[in-house]
Write a protein that holds these residues in place. Structure first.
Motif, PDB file in Angstrom:
ATOM      1  N   ASP A 156       0.832  -1.210   0.000  1.00  0.00           N
ATOM      2  CA  ASP A 156       0.000   0.000   0.000  1.00  0.00           C
ATOM      3  C   ASP A 156       0.862   1.254   0.000  1.00  0.00           C
ATOM      4  OD1 ASP A 156      -2.298  -1.458  -0.091  1.00  0.00           O
ATOM      5  OD2 ASP A 156      -2.772  -1.254   2.048  1.00  0.00           O
ATOM      6  N   TYR A 157       1.898   1.261   0.819  1.00  0.00           N
ATOM      7  CA  TYR A 157       2.773   2.422   0.877  1.00  0.00           C
ATOM      8  C   TYR A 157       3.450   2.656  -0.473  1.00  0.00           C
ATOM      9  CZ  TYR A 157       2.549   3.466   5.890  1.00  0.00           C
ATOM     10  OH  TYR A 157       2.141   3.853   7.135  1.00  0.00           O
ATOM     11  N   PHE A 195      -1.992   5.410   2.352  1.00  0.00           N
ATOM     12  CA  PHE A 195      -1.597   5.439   3.757  1.00  0.00           C
ATOM     13  C   PHE A 195      -2.827   5.313   4.653  1.00  0.00           C
ATOM     14  CE2 PHE A 195       1.618   7.551   1.312  1.00  0.00           C
ATOM     15  CZ  PHE A 195       2.804   7.059   1.824  1.00  0.00           C
ATOM     16  N   PRO A 196      -2.663   4.753   5.852  1.00  0.00           N
ATOM     17  CA  PRO A 196      -3.832   4.523   6.729  1.00  0.00           C
ATOM     18  C   PRO A 196      -4.265   5.755   7.499  1.00  0.00           C
ATOM     19  CG  PRO A 196      -1.833   3.655   7.750  1.00  0.00           C
ATOM     20  CD  PRO A 196      -1.441   4.135   6.374  1.00  0.00           C
ATOM     21  N   SER A 197      -3.469   6.815   7.486  1.00  0.00           N
ATOM     22  CA  SER A 197      -3.829   8.021   8.242  1.00  0.00           C
ATOM     23  C   SER A 197      -3.681   9.240   7.331  1.00  0.00           C
ATOM     24  CB  SER A 197      -2.934   8.164   9.471  1.00  0.00           C
ATOM     25  OG  SER A 197      -1.568   8.186   9.094  1.00  0.00           O
ATOM     26  N   ASN A 237       4.120  12.123   7.077  1.00  0.00           N
ATOM     27  CA  ASN A 237       4.591  10.739   7.011  1.00  0.00           C
ATOM     28  C   ASN A 237       5.916  10.717   6.253  1.00  0.00           C
ATOM     29  OD1 ASN A 237       4.895   7.971   5.630  1.00  0.00           O
ATOM     30  ND2 ASN A 237       3.218   7.604   7.090  1.00  0.00           N
ATOM     31  N   ASN A 267      -6.346   9.787   1.701  1.00  0.00           N
ATOM     32  CA  ASN A 267      -5.000   9.564   2.252  1.00  0.00           C
ATOM     33  C   ASN A 267      -4.083   8.868   1.241  1.00  0.00           C
ATOM     34  OD1 ASN A 267      -5.882  10.602   4.755  1.00  0.00           O
ATOM     35  ND2 ASN A 267      -6.605   8.567   5.392  1.00  0.00           N
ATOM     36  N   THR A 268      -4.257   9.255  -0.035  1.00  0.00           N
ATOM     37  CA  THR A 268      -3.490   8.632  -1.108  1.00  0.00           C
ATOM     38  C   THR A 268      -2.770   9.696  -1.923  1.00  0.00           C
ATOM     39  OG1 THR A 268      -5.040   6.783  -1.271  1.00  0.00           O
ATOM     40  CG2 THR A 268      -3.616   7.165  -3.165  1.00  0.00           C
TER      41      THR A 268
END
Length: 822
Positions: A327-328, A333-335, A566, A349-350
């Motif tokens: 995913d990264y 990202f999850p946040s 991030n 969050n992309t």
């Protein structure tokens, strides 16, 4: 003709010229001496008696004649087993067998001639020398038998392991002894030689370690803990003697197998050691040179050849990397992830694919392996091979009854040892190789029964190079980074340091080439009760240093999440929080020329008392760097002093507050150091056998010992020729100061270069030296030699560092203290 060939040709020409004019140096680091007095049974001295000293293995003899006080001396004898004979009309023949002579040993064989027929003989057995009766030096000798039969508890059966068995040695395990010493000395006070040729780099003082890795091509090792003879420069020395052929053809082959699993468990380890085994095959052959129907070299020409190697594997390399998840990698990202351009969160969050930097995508796809354990872990293990080869060949030849020579060459080459660079298989395999070479040519000429000359010339070199697997130009072109047009073509990789992940970087280039050219000539003169040595020693040191600065030109970039929240998102956006780089003038080429002279006298005052007096003069060159790219911080001027000829090489980026002055403005030469010419080193020693028996000897001595090489300022480069630059990124109105593919700010906004640590050396520094003395009592007891010694060492003018930025201790309140030099 290549540059190396031209240098070698010029050096040989200089060597030949020096041979015509020079008298002497320290041959006794390799050869031994047999001496004594010829007496009749009444104790009266007998002049004019011919004494023959014969090497039993080669049947080569040296003939000398007792002088007016009955003394004889046979210097420059190759270590081995000897027979001493003496004959005179009207007296029985004297024969002393099994005289075991080691390197630098001084054996006393007194000859007592009894009246009788020459057909009769008086025989005595010499054996090993249990106590030293002729000088005050402290030493320890290990013979080939010790090499063969003493167990060496280490992977390498090397000289370094045996050195630690000598009394007084304070070096740590293995190669770290190269920087340590013995008898209370440090590495600068200890010399290391093979067949009399130094195997030190001549600049830093470190030994060419691999030349002494294998012990089976050597016949002897002597550790001189404290030498009292002026023929030795440093107070202590490790002298190794190579194996030579004899009249007996001898061949050996064996295999040394080292299984890690056979080793005992360390007391504090929970399990026994494990890992792949290593094999060390060995082969050697020696004997007379015989060419059927062409040449018979018995009693004249001898050869010795050895090959020793290493085959096996390194310890397993275990990989455990923190890598971006799938995913990264896709920018998900999850946040919450902030868009630095708008200051608002990215939808979902992309990071959009269009916003992912091509530079970052190239690095991610090329150098980050996909996770194979969990979401973001990559694990692997691999065993890499290792190996090396050591070849040694020696040829001894008797030209005439008065002239003999030997030649030896050593070649030690390592198989490049590979490892996954940065513990990352996708970055590739970094490797290092190291090669060592040694050549020595020695000629011994008996000028007369009381005068012997030995000339020696040699060369030793140590070369190593290591680097990561990727070429900088290739990585820059493939990634699209814009780093300028003057990048050096070297192994390099712009480094990506992302908080929370393993860095994407490779080993910068590094390495060295040290060449030592050494010339010496020794003259031994016997005059009555005096045994005189005169000498000179000339050493030329040439070096090449490969520092990391050319690789560092490509820069390093840090991502800490400052802009998006991030670290990995910042990386995908190509927004480093900081970047750094370095300018480079490497490689650098240090060199120096050292000259030393000595005179020493071993005076046989009485048959039981020997005094040694001598004086050594040392002229040590502080050294020079090619193009004079050196600097020395001058405290008085509060400025960096540089050679005038190096002004044009100062980095344009140098914009710090520390001013620059040329050497002539502060009263210095281009070396930036004054040469200390007052290096006189007196020596004294004694050996006394009290009473009627020679089973007891009291001896000692001491002197002044200068270091083997003058302390130096630097290896060249650094400020003001090489500058470290660091830049901090920022975003204003959605626009970063810099971003991929241009990761450095433009020249218009570069405020200046980064800081640097200026260091300096007192330009009037005196040559460091030590004063050393010893006192020894030795006695033969039950076929053994028992020795008790006490030794003291005092050092003077040693180099120490003083931090000028440190606030001097005083009673002034802390908040108003200032350093003496800003």
């Amino acid at each position: 003709m290549s540059t190396v060939t031209r240098k070698l040709t010029a050096w040989l020409a200089v060597s030949a010229a020096l041979f015509l004019f020079s008298v002497v140096s320290r041959a006794q680091v390799y050869y031994g001496t047999v001496r004594g007095t010829v007496l009749d049974l009444s104790g009266a001295v007998m002049p004019g008696v011919e004494v023959v000293i014969t090497n039993v293995g080669t049947n080569i003899s040296q003939r000398v004649t007792s002088n007016e006080v009955g003394n004889y001396v046979a210097p420059n004898l190759i270590p081995g087993i000897y027979r001493v004979t003496a004959e005179k009309s009207g007296f029985k023949k004297f024969v002393a067998d099994d005289i075991q002579l080691t390197a630098t040993a001084d054996r006393r064989i007194d000859i007592h001639l009894a009246i009788g027929s020459a057909a009769e003989s008086v025989r005595v057995e010499g054996g090993a020398q249990l106590i030293e009766t002729e000088n005050g030096s402290l030493s320890d000798v290990k013979s080939r038998e010790v090499f063969t039969y003493v167990p060496v508890n280490a992977e390498y059966r090397s000289i370094w392991n045996l050195v630690q068995l000598a009394p007084g040695v304070n070096g740590a395990y293995g190669h770290t002894y190269a920087g340590a010493g013995d008898g209370g000395n440090d590495g600068y006070d200890t010399n290391f030689t093979i067949d009399g040729i130094p195997v030190k780099d001549g600049w830093t003082g470190w030994t060419m370690g691999p030349t002494m890795t294998y012990i089976d091509s050597y016949s002897e090792m002597r550790v001189n803990i404290n030498g009292t003879n002026a023929s030795s420069g440093q107070s202590s020395e490790v002298a190794v003697v190579s194996e030579s052929g004899t009249n007996r053809l001898h061949l050996e082959a064996w295999l040394h197998y080292n299984a890690v699993g056979f080793r005992a468990r360390d007391f504090f380890d929970p399990v026994s050691p494990s890992g792949p085994p290593t094999w060390r095959p060995n082969f050697q052959v020696g004997g007379p040179v015989i060419l059927p129907k062409i040449y018979n070299g018995r009693n004249r020409t001898f050869f010795f050849f050895s090959w020793q190697g290493l085959r096996g594997s390194q310890s397993p390399q275990t990989v455990d990397l923190t890598v971006p998840s799938a995913d990264y990698r896709a920018g998900m990202f999850p946040s919450t992830i902030i868009d630095p351009q708008s200051g608002q969160p990215f939808p979902g969050n992309t990071v959009p694919a269009s916003r992912i930097s091509p530079v970052s995508k190239y690095y991610q796809d090329t150098f980050y392996p996909a996770a194979n354990t969990g979401l973001n872990r990559y694990r692997n293990v691999k065993v890499f091979a290792q190996g090396n080869n050591s070849y040694a060949t020696r040829l001894d030849h008797k030209l005439t009854d008065k002239n003999s020579l030997f030649f030896r060459i050593l070649v030690e080459r390592s198989v490049p040892a590979g490892r996954w660079d940065s513990n990352n298989p996708l970055i590739g395999v970094a490797s290092q190789w190291r090669d060592n070479y040694l050549q020595v040519l020695s000629d011994t000429h008996v000028i007369s029964p009381t005068m012997v000359n030995e000339f020696r010339v040699g060369h030793s070199s140590d070369e190593s190079y290591y680097a990561g697997p990727n070429q900088g130009h290739t990585v820059v072109a493939a990634s699209g980074l814009q780093l300028g047009n003057n990048l050096p073509d070297v192994p390099a990789m712009p480094a990506m340091n992302i908080t929370g992940y393993n860095s994407l970087a490779q080993t910068p280039q590094g390495g060295w080439l040290w060449s030592t050219y050494h010339l010496q000539d020794s003259l031994f003169v016997v005059k009555g009760k005096h045994n005189l040595h005169f000498g000179t020693q000339i050493s030329q040191y040439l070096g090449t240093m490969y520092p990391s600065s050319p690789s560092d030109v490509y820069g390093s970039f840090t991502f800490d999440g400052r802009f998006s929240g991030n670290p990995y998102a910042d990386f995908l956006l190509g927004l480093p929080s900081g970047s750094s780089r370095r300018t480079s003038v490497s490689p650098t080429y240090p060199h120096r020329l050292n000259k030393e002279f000595y005179v020493t006298d071993d005076w046989k005052v009485t048959p039981r008392l020997t005094l040694t007096v001598g004086l050594r003069y040392t002229l040590l060159d502080p050294g020079t760097i090619a193009k004079n790219v050196i600097a020395n911080f001058n405290v008085t001027a509060k400025a960096l002093a540089i050679p005038a000829s190096a002004q044009s090489l100062v980095a344009p980026e140098y914009k710090v507050d520390t001013p620059i002055v040329t050497a002539d403005k502060v009263g210095l030469s281009d070396k930036l150091l004054n040469i200390d010419r007052n290096n006189f080193a007196p020596r004294f020693g004694f050996a006394w056998c009290p009473g009627s028996s020679k089973d007891l000897v009291i001896r000692g001595g001491g002197g002044v010992y200068y270091v083997g090489m003058q302390p130096y300022i630097s290896d060249g480069g650094d400020a003001p020729y090489e500058i470290n630059q660091s830049f901090t990124n920022s975003v204003a109105n959605g626009q970063p100061l810099f971003a991929f593919p241009n990761p450095f700010p433009t020249a218009a906004v570069q405020g200046g270069s980064g800081g640097f640590a200026a260091s300096g050396m007192n330009p009037k520094l005196s040559t460091p030296y030590s004063m050393q003395a010893n006192f020894t009592v030795e006695k033969k007891v039950l076929g053994m030699g028992i020795s008790a010694s006490v030794m003291t060492t005092m050092a003077r003018h040693t180099v120490f560092w003083h931090n000028l930025n440190a606030v001097p201790a005083n009673t002034t309140p802390f908040n108003v203290k200032y350093a003496s030099v800003p």
